[in-house]
Design a protein around this motif. Structure first.
Motif, PDB file in Angstrom:
ATOM      1  N   ASP A  18     -17.881 -10.929  -6.583  1.00  0.00           N
ATOM      2  CA  ASP A  18     -17.453 -10.476  -5.259  1.00  0.00           C
ATOM      3  C   ASP A  18     -17.516  -8.954  -5.213  1.00  0.00           C
ATOM      4  O   ASP A  18     -16.505  -8.262  -5.113  1.00  0.00           O
ATOM      5  N   ASP A  19     -18.729  -8.434  -5.286  1.00  0.00           N
ATOM      6  CA  ASP A  19     -18.917  -6.982  -5.252  1.00  0.00           C
ATOM      7  C   ASP A  19     -20.411  -6.677  -5.257  1.00  0.00           C
ATOM      8  O   ASP A  19     -21.206  -7.437  -5.804  1.00  0.00           O
ATOM      9  N   ILE A  20     -20.754  -5.559  -4.649  1.00  0.00           N
ATOM     10  CA  ILE A  20     -22.125  -5.072  -4.696  1.00  0.00           C
ATOM     11  C   ILE A  20     -22.093  -3.571  -4.454  1.00  0.00           C
ATOM     12  O   ILE A  20     -21.223  -3.061  -3.741  1.00  0.00           O
ATOM     13  N   SER A  21     -23.002  -2.863  -5.089  1.00  0.00           N
ATOM     14  CA  SER A  21     -23.162  -1.434  -4.815  1.00  0.00           C
ATOM     15  C   SER A  21     -24.555  -1.031  -5.256  1.00  0.00           C
ATOM     16  O   SER A  21     -25.158  -1.676  -6.134  1.00  0.00           O
ATOM     17  N   ARG A  22     -25.065   0.023  -4.675  1.00  0.00           N
ATOM     18  CA  ARG A  22     -26.396   0.493  -5.063  1.00  0.00           C
ATOM     19  C   ARG A  22     -26.385   1.010  -6.491  1.00  0.00           C
ATOM     20  O   ARG A  22     -27.395   0.935  -7.204  1.00  0.00           O
ATOM     21  N   GLU A  23     -25.222   1.522  -6.912  1.00  0.00           N
ATOM     22  CA  GLU A  23     -25.107   1.977  -8.291  1.00  0.00           C
ATOM     23  C   GLU A  23     -25.288   0.814  -9.265  1.00  0.00           C
ATOM     24  O   GLU A  23     -25.978   0.943 -10.287  1.00  0.00           O
ATOM     25  N   ARG A  24     -24.679  -0.337  -8.949  1.00  0.00           N
ATOM     26  CA  ARG A  24     -24.881  -1.528  -9.792  1.00  0.00           C
ATOM     27  C   ARG A  24     -26.358  -1.895  -9.867  1.00  0.00           C
ATOM     28  O   ARG A  24     -26.865  -2.308 -10.914  1.00  0.00           O
ATOM     29  N   LEU A  25     -27.021  -1.755  -8.742  1.00  0.00           N
ATOM     30  CA  LEU A  25     -28.408  -2.182  -8.662  1.00  0.00           C
ATOM     31  C   LEU A  25     -29.334  -1.230  -9.405  1.00  0.00           C
ATOM     32  O   LEU A  25     -30.186  -1.655 -10.182  1.00  0.00           O
ATOM     33  N   ARG A  26     -29.153   0.064  -9.184  1.00  0.00           N
ATOM     34  CA  ARG A  26     -30.095   1.004  -9.782  1.00  0.00           C
ATOM     35  C   ARG A  26     -29.873   1.209 -11.283  1.00  0.00           C
ATOM     36  O   ARG A  26     -30.799   1.605 -11.991  1.00  0.00           O
ATOM     37  N   THR A  27     -28.661   0.949 -11.770  1.00  0.00           N
ATOM     38  CA  THR A  27     -28.396   1.090 -13.202  1.00  0.00           C
ATOM     39  C   THR A  27     -28.698  -0.179 -13.984  1.00  0.00           C
ATOM     40  O   THR A  27     -28.637  -0.175 -15.218  1.00  0.00           O
ATOM     41  N   GLY A  28     -28.975  -1.268 -13.282  1.00  0.00           N
ATOM     42  CA  GLY A  28     -29.217  -2.537 -13.954  1.00  0.00           C
ATOM     43  C   GLY A  28     -27.948  -3.298 -14.291  1.00  0.00           C
ATOM     44  O   GLY A  28     -27.987  -4.309 -14.995  1.00  0.00           O
ATOM     45  N   ASN A  29     -26.802  -2.827 -13.754  1.00  0.00           N
ATOM     46  CA  ASN A  29     -25.538  -3.492 -14.057  1.00  0.00           C
ATOM     47  C   ASN A  29     -25.521  -4.929 -13.559  1.00  0.00           C
ATOM     48  O   ASN A  29     -25.029  -5.830 -14.250  1.00  0.00           O
ATOM     49  N   LEU A  30     -26.052  -5.161 -12.361  1.00  0.00           N
ATOM     50  CA  LEU A  30     -26.063  -6.524 -11.841  1.00  0.00           C
ATOM     51  C   LEU A  30     -26.892  -7.428 -12.742  1.00  0.00           C
ATOM     52  O   LEU A  30     -26.485  -8.551 -13.055  1.00  0.00           O
ATOM     53  N   GLN A  31     -28.026  -6.941 -13.174  1.00  0.00           N
ATOM     54  CA  GLN A  31     -28.859  -7.740 -14.074  1.00  0.00           C
ATOM     55  C   GLN A  31     -28.119  -8.041 -15.370  1.00  0.00           C
ATOM     56  O   GLN A  31     -28.215  -9.154 -15.914  1.00  0.00           O
ATOM     57  N   SER A  32     -27.347  -7.080 -15.871  1.00  0.00           N
ATOM     58  CA  SER A  32     -26.568  -7.299 -17.092  1.00  0.00           C
ATOM     59  C   SER A  32     -25.527  -8.390 -16.892  1.00  0.00           C
ATOM     60  O   SER A  32     -25.295  -9.212 -17.789  1.00  0.00           O
ATOM     61  N   LEU A  33     -24.899  -8.399 -15.717  1.00  0.00           N
ATOM     62  CA  LEU A  33     -23.904  -9.434 -15.427  1.00  0.00           C
ATOM     63  C   LEU A  33     -24.553 -10.812 -15.342  1.00  0.00           C
ATOM     64  O   LEU A  33     -23.954 -11.819 -15.733  1.00  0.00           O
ATOM     65  N   ILE A  34     -25.768 -10.857 -14.833  1.00  0.00           N
ATOM     66  CA  ILE A  34     -26.507 -12.119 -14.785  1.00  0.00           C
ATOM     67  C   ILE A  34     -26.812 -12.593 -16.204  1.00  0.00           C
ATOM     68  O   ILE A  34     -26.623 -13.769 -16.548  1.00  0.00           O
ATOM     69  N   THR A  35     -27.250 -11.663 -17.042  1.00  0.00           N
ATOM     70  CA  THR A  35     -27.653 -11.995 -18.406  1.00  0.00           C
ATOM     71  C   THR A  35     -26.465 -12.303 -19.309  1.00  0.00           C
ATOM     72  O   THR A  35     -26.493 -13.262 -20.100  1.00  0.00           O
ATOM     73  N   ASP A  36     -25.403 -11.504 -19.188  1.00  0.00           N
ATOM     74  CA  ASP A  36     -24.300 -11.565 -20.143  1.00  0.00           C
ATOM     75  C   ASP A  36     -23.036 -12.248 -19.625  1.00  0.00           C
ATOM     76  O   ASP A  36     -22.166 -12.605 -20.424  1.00  0.00           O
ATOM     77  N   ARG A  37     -22.890 -12.362 -18.299  1.00  0.00           N
ATOM     78  CA  ARG A  37     -21.644 -12.869 -17.737  1.00  0.00           C
ATOM     79  C   ARG A  37     -21.835 -14.130 -16.897  1.00  0.00           C
ATOM     80  O   ARG A  37     -20.928 -14.529 -16.165  1.00  0.00           O
ATOM     81  N   GLN A  38     -23.003 -14.759 -16.950  1.00  0.00           N
ATOM     82  CA  GLN A  38     -23.250 -16.021 -16.240  1.00  0.00           C
ATOM     83  C   GLN A  38     -23.185 -15.873 -14.719  1.00  0.00           C
ATOM     84  O   GLN A  38     -23.013 -16.863 -13.998  1.00  0.00           O
ATOM     85  N   VAL A  39     -23.295 -14.642 -14.207  1.00  0.00           N
ATOM     86  CA  VAL A  39     -23.231 -14.423 -12.757  1.00  0.00           C
ATOM     87  C   VAL A  39     -24.509 -14.941 -12.113  1.00  0.00           C
ATOM     88  O   VAL A  39     -25.618 -14.574 -12.515  1.00  0.00           O
ATOM     89  N   VAL A  40     -24.355 -15.794 -11.100  1.00  0.00           N
ATOM     90  CA  VAL A  40     -25.527 -16.396 -10.443  1.00  0.00           C
ATOM     91  C   VAL A  40     -25.490 -16.200  -8.926  1.00  0.00           C
ATOM     92  O   VAL A  40     -26.213 -16.873  -8.193  1.00  0.00           O
ATOM     93  N   GLY A  41     -24.670 -15.278  -8.456  1.00  0.00           N
ATOM     94  CA  GLY A  41     -24.617 -15.007  -7.029  1.00  0.00           C
ATOM     95  C   GLY A  41     -23.752 -13.794  -6.752  1.00  0.00           C
ATOM     96  O   GLY A  41     -23.002 -13.332  -7.623  1.00  0.00           O
ATOM     97  N   VAL A  42     -23.863 -13.276  -5.534  1.00  0.00           N
ATOM     98  CA  VAL A  42     -23.119 -12.082  -5.131  1.00  0.00           C
ATOM     99  C   VAL A  42     -22.624 -12.259  -3.701  1.00  0.00           C
ATOM    100  O   VAL A  42     -23.362 -12.755  -2.832  1.00  0.00           O
ATOM    101  N   THR A  43     -21.372 -11.885  -3.462  1.00  0.00           N
ATOM    102  CA  THR A  43     -20.861 -11.818  -2.101  1.00  0.00           C
ATOM    103  C   THR A  43     -20.512 -10.366  -1.777  1.00  0.00           C
ATOM    104  O   THR A  43     -20.201  -9.577  -2.666  1.00  0.00           O
TER     105      THR A  43
END
Length: 367
Positions: A18-43
């Motif tokens: 339940d969060d999104i930011s351009r910083e997450r996107l440009r640093t690859g943080n979202l991808q890390s959460l997908i890879t390491d934290r089982q995250v499969v969606g964003v609100t």
């Protein structure tokens, strides 16, 4: 990788952030959460965007260009938010493809000021669907009385919908009826039902927040013993209602035509009362075919010490009904609670939108 989150995912719970930011996107943080934290969606929501805009420099270039173009604040908000949503959708596209188009979803909200106007909500949903132009998008539409026909219309046109701000069991049943009607119309329109997804976001912690206040005011031992029990009982009974609907002949006919269930989504799962376990609304709502969208703080807490002990919903319906009966006996007016929570939720949504407009306006002036 967190073994606890892996176990939760293995129970059939889709973990969304339940969060999104351009910083997450440009640093690859979202991808890390997908890879390491089982995250499969964003609100997302307006408050999340306002917070992201006020931190760092990730939006400076776009804000500068928008200022030079002289766009108004409303257009700037749409340009900024849809940019992030498209980017997040692209990051999650492999998840979308691997899950058979079930997960890998990103949600964006219609302007909450339109929540009492069906036609404007539909027009806004169409505009956002066209503007983002990604198949793994969800358009968030509030479950107001006026929102119900908007949900039906959007789904009938092939727009995937995240129905948000659900508190009451009665309204949830109306939401499921609106979804089924939309699918029936989509089928009549010749659309491929397999391409239309939906989730129904049942708000959890806010129920305890309001009912606990009322129980404290009543003050009897019986009332105080019920603190922290209403939200989980309410959500479990919502899942029981979902099971009834997907067992119906009406749904079976749609399923045979390729439709997929409108999954229950547990929203507002961060624990607001420090006396309660910080993973309460995760641990107690584990069942397959659901989504739990978590703030990062709750995601981290679950990864660290969540107690995932199998299904905690399907075997608990009788206990949930008993809790609701005890709440009524203690003096809690359920209908009044859920009515208040919807009004309060809409007010907060509108305040968040105003905050976002003010933040973008301020940032444009500084650009």
């Amino acid at each position: 990788m967190s073994e606890i989150l892996k176990k939760l995912s293995g129970q059939g719970v889709s973990i969304w952030l339940d969060d999104i930011s351009r910083e997450r996107l440009r640093t690859g943080n979202l991808q890390s959460l997908i890879t390491d934290r089982q995250v499969v969606g964003v609100t997302s929501n307006p408050t999340i965007f306002a917070s992201a805009l006020s931190k760092g420099d990730a939006y400076d270039g776009q804000l500068h260009d928008l200022k030079i173009r002289g766009v108004d604040v409303e257009e700037a908000v749409r340009a900024i938010t849809t940019y992030d949503i498209r980017w997040a959708a692209d990051v999650l596209r492999p998840v979308f493809d691997a899950s058979g188009q079930v997960d890998g979803r990103v949600s964006i909200e219609v302007d909450p000021r339109l929540s009492k106007d069906t036609d404007k909500t539909v027009a806004e949903a169409r505009a956002l669907w066209w503007l983002v132009d990604r198949p793994n998008l969800f358009i968030k539409i509030p479950a107001t009385v006026e929102g119900l026909p908007a949900i039906t219309q959007a789904i009938s046109e092939g727009i995937s919908v995240n129905v948000t701000l659900i508190f009451s069991l009665e309204r949830y049943r109306a939401v499921m009826d609106a979804w089924l009607t939309g699918l029936e119309q989509a089928k009549a329109n010749g659309l491929d039902l397999a391409n239309i997804e939906s989730v129904a976001s049942f708000f959890v912690s806010r129920v305890d927040g309001e009912i606990d206040k009322r129980l404290d005011k009543i003050g009897t031992p019986e009332a105080l013993a019920l603190r922290g029990k209403a939200a989980i009982a309410n959500a479990r009974l919502a899942f029981a209602a979902f099971e009834e609907v997907v067992a119906s002949p009406r749904w079976q006919a749609l399923a045979e035509a390729g439709a997929r269930p409108q999954r229950p989504l547990w929203a507002s799962t961060g624990t607001k009362n420090p006396d309660y376990p910080d993973t309460l609304y995760v641990d107690e709502l584990v069942t397959s075919g659901t989504v739990n969208t978590m703030p990062e703080k709750t995601l981290d807490a679950t990864a660290d010490h969540g107690k995932i002990a199998g299904d905690t919903v399907r075997s608990s319906y009788e206990e949930a009904w008993n809790t609701m009966a005890a709440l009524k006996e203690a003096g809690i007016d359920y209908d009044d609670v859920v009515s208040f929570l919807e009004r309060d939720g809409l007010s907060k949504f509108e305040a968040s939108w105003t905050e976002l407009l003010e933040t973008v306006s301020s940032e444009l002036k500084k650009a």
